[in-house]
Design an enzyme around this catalytic site. Sequence first.
Site, PDB file in Angstrom:
ATOM      1  N   ARG A 250     -27.613 -85.592 -22.114  1.00  0.00           N
ATOM      2  CA  ARG A 250     -28.188 -86.820 -22.668  1.00  0.00           C
ATOM      3  C   ARG A 250     -28.356 -87.805 -21.527  1.00  0.00           C
ATOM      4  NH1 ARG A 250     -24.721 -90.751 -23.925  1.00  0.00           N
ATOM      5  NH2 ARG A 250     -22.958 -89.516 -24.676  1.00  0.00           N
ATOM      6  N   HIS A 254     -25.182 -93.038 -25.686  1.00  0.00           N
ATOM      7  CA  HIS A 254     -25.091 -92.367 -26.983  1.00  0.00           C
ATOM      8  C   HIS A 254     -26.001 -93.026 -28.017  1.00  0.00           C
ATOM      9  CE1 HIS A 254     -23.417 -90.506 -30.530  1.00  0.00           C
ATOM     10  NE2 HIS A 254     -23.001 -91.667 -30.975  1.00  0.00           N
ATOM     11  N   TYR A 263     -17.845 -94.114 -19.071  1.00  0.00           N
ATOM     12  CA  TYR A 263     -17.267 -92.773 -19.039  1.00  0.00           C
ATOM     13  C   TYR A 263     -18.002 -91.756 -18.169  1.00  0.00           C
ATOM     14  CZ  TYR A 263     -20.690 -92.250 -22.887  1.00  0.00           C
ATOM     15  OH  TYR A 263     -21.820 -92.256 -23.645  1.00  0.00           O
TER      16      TYR A 263
HETATM   17  C1  TPP Z   1     -17.455 -86.808 -39.037  1.00  0.00           C
HETATM   18  C2  TPP Z   1     -17.817 -87.845 -38.028  1.00  0.00           C
HETATM   19  N1  TPP Z   1     -16.879 -88.322 -37.189  1.00  0.00           N
HETATM   20  C3  TPP Z   1     -17.211 -89.252 -36.261  1.00  0.00           C
HETATM   21  C4  TPP Z   1     -18.497 -89.713 -36.179  1.00  0.00           C
HETATM   22  C5  TPP Z   1     -18.856 -90.769 -35.130  1.00  0.00           C
HETATM   23  N2  TPP Z   1     -19.721 -90.121 -34.115  1.00  0.00           N
HETATM   24  C6  TPP Z   1     -21.055 -90.208 -34.189  1.00  0.00           C
HETATM   25  S1  TPP Z   1     -21.799 -89.258 -33.071  1.00  0.00           S
HETATM   26  C7  TPP Z   1     -20.348 -88.733 -32.412  1.00  0.00           C
HETATM   27  C8  TPP Z   1     -20.349 -87.775 -31.285  1.00  0.00           C
HETATM   28  C9  TPP Z   1     -21.086 -86.545 -31.618  1.00  0.00           C
HETATM   29  O1  TPP Z   1     -21.238 -85.764 -30.476  1.00  0.00           O
HETATM   30  P1  TPP Z   1     -22.078 -84.428 -30.456  1.00  0.00           P
HETATM   31  O2  TPP Z   1     -21.858 -83.694 -31.714  1.00  0.00           O
HETATM   32  O3  TPP Z   1     -21.773 -83.731 -29.188  1.00  0.00           O
HETATM   33  O4  TPP Z   1     -23.579 -84.913 -30.489  1.00  0.00           O
HETATM   34  P2  TPP Z   1     -24.334 -85.806 -29.404  1.00  0.00           P
HETATM   35  O5  TPP Z   1     -24.222 -87.213 -29.887  1.00  0.00           O
HETATM   36  O6  TPP Z   1     -23.658 -85.601 -28.106  1.00  0.00           O
HETATM   37  O7  TPP Z   1     -25.731 -85.331 -29.401  1.00  0.00           O
HETATM   38  C10 TPP Z   1     -19.282 -89.308 -33.101  1.00  0.00           C
HETATM   39  C11 TPP Z   1     -17.859 -89.106 -32.778  1.00  0.00           C
HETATM   40  C12 TPP Z   1     -19.432 -89.188 -37.082  1.00  0.00           C
HETATM   41  N3  TPP Z   1     -20.714 -89.585 -37.088  1.00  0.00           N
HETATM   42  N4  TPP Z   1     -19.083 -88.245 -37.974  1.00  0.00           N
END
Ligand code: TPP
Lengths: 334, 327
Positions: A250, A254, A263
């Site tokens: 990415r 975020h 980070y």
């Molecule tokens: C069940 C849940 N826990 C926490 C969150 C908060 N949250 C949103 S995105 C994220 C990280 C997700 O990372 P990843 O699956 O690697 O996807 P990326 O954003 O890196 O594409 C978190 C912790 C959420 N949306 N859903």
Amino acid sequence: MVSVSDVPGAQGLNKGQLRELYYKMFLARSVGERERMLNRMGKGPFAVTGEGHEAAQVGTAYAMTPGKDWALTYYRDIGVALTLGMTPQDLLLAHLARAESIESGGRNMPSHFSSVDLRIVSGSAPVATQVPHAVGIALASKMRGLDEVAVAYFGDGAASVGVVHESMNLAGVHKLAVIFVCENNQYAISVPASKQAAITDLSIRAQGYGFPGVTVDGNDVLTVYSAAKEAVKRARAGDGPTFIEAKTYRLVPHTSDDDDRRYRSREEVEEWEKNGPLVRFRTWLEGNGVASKGEIDEIEATATAEIDAATEYAEAAPTPDPATAMRHVFVEEE
Amino acid sequence: MAEKTMVEAIRDALSEEMRRDERVFVLGEDVGGGGVFRATDGLRDEFGEERCMDTPLAEAAIVGAAIGASINGLLPVAEIQFADFIHPAFDQIVSEAARLHYRSNGAWSCPITVRTPYGAGIHGGPYHSQSIEAFYAHVPGLKVICVASPYDAKGLLKSAIRDPNPVVFLEHKKAYRLFREEVPDDDYTIPIGAAETKREGLDMTLVTYGLMTRYSLEAAEEVQGDGGVSVEVIDLRTVSPWDKEHVLESVRKTGKALIVYEDNISGGFGAEVAATIAEDAFEFLDGPVTRIASPDVPLAPYSGILEEHILPNAEKIAAGIRKLAAF
Ligand SMILES: Cc1ncc(C[n+]2csc(CCOP(=O)(O)OP(=O)(O)O)c2C)c(N)n1
Ligand SMILES: [Mg+2]
């Protein structure tokens, strides 16, 4: 002149298709940038975009048949939505929470893609909840004797959620036409891959559920496309699920509420940027005589013009009528 | 017409709906062999193992796959073996099934039914006794039904399966074989959201649902006999959306309201009924809106002595009626 299909690595795609791939990738990148810009201008309260994921998203979605196959996306999948046929206008209407947004009419956060016609199923925010839906959709396809494929997209963080494992297990038992696409960008917000899992290649998990898993260079669109094409072929033939892990990065924070300098170093981001999916594919297209520099510039100009027009349209579009806020809690029966 | 138990009535509803509409199918743990309460007995023989599908032991996937199948044109009836084990699927029910229609501005819908045995009184201990209706009744977009009689179970399950929205269908497990009653062999439905007055009365409105309906009726007979208190007993049957008007109309007539439910008292569904009566029928009341429910301990302790001490029963309800009547 060599015909493109003779170019090693073109995966059987012709010149027009290869250019279309680039067009979708550039469009995805630019819609993301536009949404973040509109957010900074105070026009949209929130932006979550996928710059850097274009090859993983466009490459997989390009192997699907839009309107026939099903996409269960997550918030980063601008490239999937656009490749399957949603337009920049659809996405920007959602970004600005306009009444006519086909995603949600202003009810859901932006980048929660949805189109009934394109079979992009409306998603939620808790990560991974969409994954069993792909399995259920594929179960129904099997029961109804249809050769549709359901593709579930999720991140490396989401891959840790229990229901992903429950879903892979169920899909494996019934050999369902599901493709699990993990866009492994090596971070879940600030949590690095090393804290997310004890293994490097998440695709080896597929073994435990009885179907193949592959890890591919997720920044190389043709490699991704090739893996997806193979997975679609398997699924349609009734040979069951495939797990595709597309390793990517990415390039942006975020979301609009994140500061990724907390980070990860700028050097790390820059390194990935240099080898990003757009730069690489552009070089490939030029190097293999598929498109000249001028032709690529033209593709980009067309995409930008489309996004400009979409922005203008979305900004002028009406906001939802408060009187409609109570509607659609339940199906309204005539 | 024949006399049936509730579990037989449920089985009839399932098989009749599966015969009527080939989109209907059942999935869950052990359902293929008939299920631990035998509610799906015979379905695999008649409809095949695809339409009476044994799933892996994974509740979130059971409900999640049901949601997906409903998106792709089927009408799934997911069985969760005990309501106490539905919690892993909470996310799927609350974040997905309940919200899909609203969040897509009406574009997608989710016509699933999630059936599950709930309730105490069978020495099930703290993990085979829970009442879960309040969790789900709190969530817009879900319909929540509580049944504890054969006739209501069949008619309401058919309505649930045919409803275009997600329905959580709670079957009181103690009522599965507790008694028989006349159940029509042919097709009938009971509208979701309609309460029923199971006993007419003049002095007090008793609002209840689930197995407490039976105990409340017993209590009402008892107090009528000894003290001459005439109690109107209303079975909500559906707790969401619930039949407010039906209840309010009765309270306006009787001037007193007693609410009886098996769940823990605090934040239980009866609290919502009490609040509504207090708000919308205040000027008709001539006594405090009163609740009888289980105290706030995990339901239910395993020991029969402890369980009996905790749960409402006819005797406790009768005492509550007498107290309110004397006010
Ligand atoms: C069940 C849940 N826990 C926490 C969150 C908060 N949250 C949103 S995105 C994220 C990280 C997700 O990372 P990843 O699956 O690697 O996807 P990326 O954003 O890196 O594409 C978190 C912790 C959420 N949306 N859903
Ligand atoms: Mg990630």
